[in-house]
Design an enzyme around this catalytic site. Structure first.
Site, PDB file in Angstrom:
ATOM      1  N   ASP A  51       0.741  -1.856   4.490  1.00  0.00           N
ATOM      2  CA  ASP A  51       1.957  -1.043   4.594  1.00  0.00           C
ATOM      3  C   ASP A  51       3.151  -1.917   4.972  1.00  0.00           C
ATOM      4  OD1 ASP A  51       0.126   1.021   4.309  1.00  0.00           O
ATOM      5  OD2 ASP A  51       0.145   1.587   6.425  1.00  0.00           O
ATOM      6  N   HIS A  85       0.841  -1.200   0.000  1.00  0.00           N
ATOM      7  CA  HIS A  85       0.000   0.000   0.000  1.00  0.00           C
ATOM      8  C   HIS A  85       0.877   1.250   0.000  1.00  0.00           C
ATOM      9  CE1 HIS A  85      -2.631   2.881   2.419  1.00  0.00           C
ATOM     10  NE2 HIS A  85      -3.328   2.670   1.318  1.00  0.00           N
ATOM     11  N   ARG A  86       0.877   1.986  -1.098  1.00  0.00           N
ATOM     12  CA  ARG A  86       1.765   3.143  -1.323  1.00  0.00           C
ATOM     13  C   ARG A  86       3.233   2.700  -1.243  1.00  0.00           C
ATOM     14  NH1 ARG A  86      -1.290   7.224   3.021  1.00  0.00           N
ATOM     15  NH2 ARG A  86      -3.364   6.415   2.641  1.00  0.00           N
ATOM     16  N   ASP A 116      -1.054   6.077  -5.608  1.00  0.00           N
ATOM     17  CA  ASP A 116      -2.109   7.076  -5.812  1.00  0.00           C
ATOM     18  C   ASP A 116      -1.627   8.116  -6.814  1.00  0.00           C
ATOM     19  OD1 ASP A 116      -3.697   6.134  -3.377  1.00  0.00           O
ATOM     20  OD2 ASP A 116      -1.786   6.686  -2.461  1.00  0.00           O
ATOM     21  N   LYS A 151      -6.795   9.461  -7.827  1.00  0.00           N
ATOM     22  CA  LYS A 151      -7.237  10.279  -6.694  1.00  0.00           C
ATOM     23  C   LYS A 151      -8.055  11.458  -7.218  1.00  0.00           C
ATOM     24  CE  LYS A 151      -6.043   8.593  -2.720  1.00  0.00           C
ATOM     25  NZ  LYS A 151      -7.163   7.942  -2.054  1.00  0.00           N
ATOM     26  N   HIS A 154      -0.573  10.894  -2.299  1.00  0.00           N
ATOM     27  CA  HIS A 154      -1.887  10.500  -1.781  1.00  0.00           C
ATOM     28  C   HIS A 154      -2.826  11.678  -1.511  1.00  0.00           C
ATOM     29  CE1 HIS A 154      -4.816   9.529   1.377  1.00  0.00           C
ATOM     30  NE2 HIS A 154      -4.912   8.363   0.751  1.00  0.00           N
ATOM     31  N   GLU A 161       0.354  -0.812  -4.829  1.00  0.00           N
ATOM     32  CA  GLU A 161      -0.709   0.188  -4.992  1.00  0.00           C
ATOM     33  C   GLU A 161      -0.089   1.563  -4.879  1.00  0.00           C
ATOM     34  OE1 GLU A 161      -3.999   2.860  -3.238  1.00  0.00           O
ATOM     35  OE2 GLU A 161      -2.007   2.453  -2.472  1.00  0.00           O
ATOM     36  N   GLU A 183      -4.387   3.952  -8.244  1.00  0.00           N
ATOM     37  CA  GLU A 183      -5.613   4.568  -7.720  1.00  0.00           C
ATOM     38  C   GLU A 183      -5.691   6.003  -8.220  1.00  0.00           C
ATOM     39  OE1 GLU A 183      -6.183   4.762  -3.412  1.00  0.00           O
ATOM     40  OE2 GLU A 183      -7.877   6.100  -3.779  1.00  0.00           O
TER      41      GLU A 183
HETATM   42  O1  G3P Z   1      -6.402   1.505  -2.754  1.00  0.00           O
HETATM   43  C1  G3P Z   1      -6.555   1.153  -1.420  1.00  0.00           C
HETATM   44  C2  G3P Z   1      -6.374   2.335  -0.521  1.00  0.00           C
HETATM   45  O2  G3P Z   1      -5.196   2.988  -0.891  1.00  0.00           O
HETATM   46  C3  G3P Z   1      -7.517   3.312  -0.578  1.00  0.00           C
HETATM   47  O3  G3P Z   1      -7.422   4.331   0.355  1.00  0.00           O
HETATM   48  O4  G3P Z   1      -6.839   6.542   1.194  1.00  0.00           O
HETATM   49  O5  G3P Z   1      -5.160   4.721   1.314  1.00  0.00           O
HETATM   50  O6  G3P Z   1      -5.740   5.737  -0.879  1.00  0.00           O
HETATM   51  P1  G3P Z   1      -6.240   5.372   0.498  1.00  0.00           P
HETATM   52 MG    MG Z   2      -4.622   4.542  -2.287  1.00  0.00          MG
END
Ligand code: G3P
Ligand code: MG
Length: 244
Positions: free
Chosen positions: A230, A8-9, A37, A112, A50, A35, A110
């Protein structure tokens, strides 16, 4: 099918989120996916960050959309996290794709655009995916259903996912109606019923953000298709313990 581990990121517990060190670390840890953003700079370049503002993750303030790509590149996106990462830059989606090109890893981009609906974000991301021939191992996700529909109009074959944290009645049918290939849900929405419904619709179900071992076990037990975490190193170890 095992539950895949998506960073995640990037590996964002150990390196500043959405930067090259976080992506590199996730790859070295063996995450099956990354993943990230994406938003647009003032001059329309897709960049990886993000928040809609640069305040939390850089040494500056203001909206991402008010900085040119060159200005964004000159911000320090590492010091907020730790001194060790001082002057780590914000990168463009193109740099990320060039890095990912030769690597066997899934991508989840993703969009945004649920707060600021960036014009042409979908088209710009699509063009880069085509340029780097990465469309087949990428899922495009968004909290903004209109964006999923726009992507479908550009190329209906590219995998898309609706993101949500809302407990909405008929959610799986709604996502299927949009033409989404997957549903990306906040962990509190996960239960066996939604797993079953996604399975019936042939939709992948991925769950965010899974950093606690108890939640990892729940996702593995219910056979979610993937988790966003993470801490991909811990998630991979726990999966190994779980599956034996
Ligand atoms: O894509 C999953 C997650 O990243 C969505 O929420 O706010 O962390 O981008 P956020
Ligand atoms: Mg995200």
């Amino acid at each position: 099918m095992k539950t895949l581990v998506y960073a995640h990121r990037g590996a964002s517990k150990l390196a500043p989120e959405n930067t090259m060190p976080a992506f590199q670390l996730a790859y070295e840890m063996g995450a099956e996916g990354i993943e990230t953003d994406v938003q647009l700079s003032k001059d329309g370049i897709p960049v990886l960050i993000h928040d809609e503002t640069v305040r939390r993750t850089t040494n500056a303030i203001g909206f991402v959309q008010d900085y040119t790509y060159e200005q964004l590149q000159n911000l320090d996106a590492g010091s907020w996290f730790s001194e060790k990462f001082e002057n780590t830059p914000i990168i463009s989606l193109e740099e990320f794709l060039a890095w990912a090109e030769g690597k066997n890893i899934d991508l989840n981009i993703e969009l945004k655009n649920n707060v600021i609906d960036y014009s042409d974000l979908e088209k710009k991301v699509y063009q880069l995916l085509i340029k780097y021939k990465l469309a087949r191992r990428t899922t495009i996700s968004s909290f903004n259903p209109a964006s999923i529909e726009r992507f479908k109009h550009i190329d209906r074959k590219i995998a898309t996912a609706l993101l949500t944290s809302q407990r909405i009645k008929g959610l799986v049918d709604y996502a299927a109606g949009l033409g989404a290939h997957a549903l990306h849900i906040k962990h509190r929405l996960l239960n066996s019923a939604i797993v079953e419904q996604c399975f019936e619709k042939d939709m992948a179900l991925r769950v965010y953000t899974i950093n606690r071992v108890s939640l990892m076990k729940k996702c593995y037990q219910l056979k979610a298709d993937a988790i966003f975490t993470d801490v991909p190193d811990i998630a991979i170890d726990q999966r190994q313990l779980f599956t034996g």
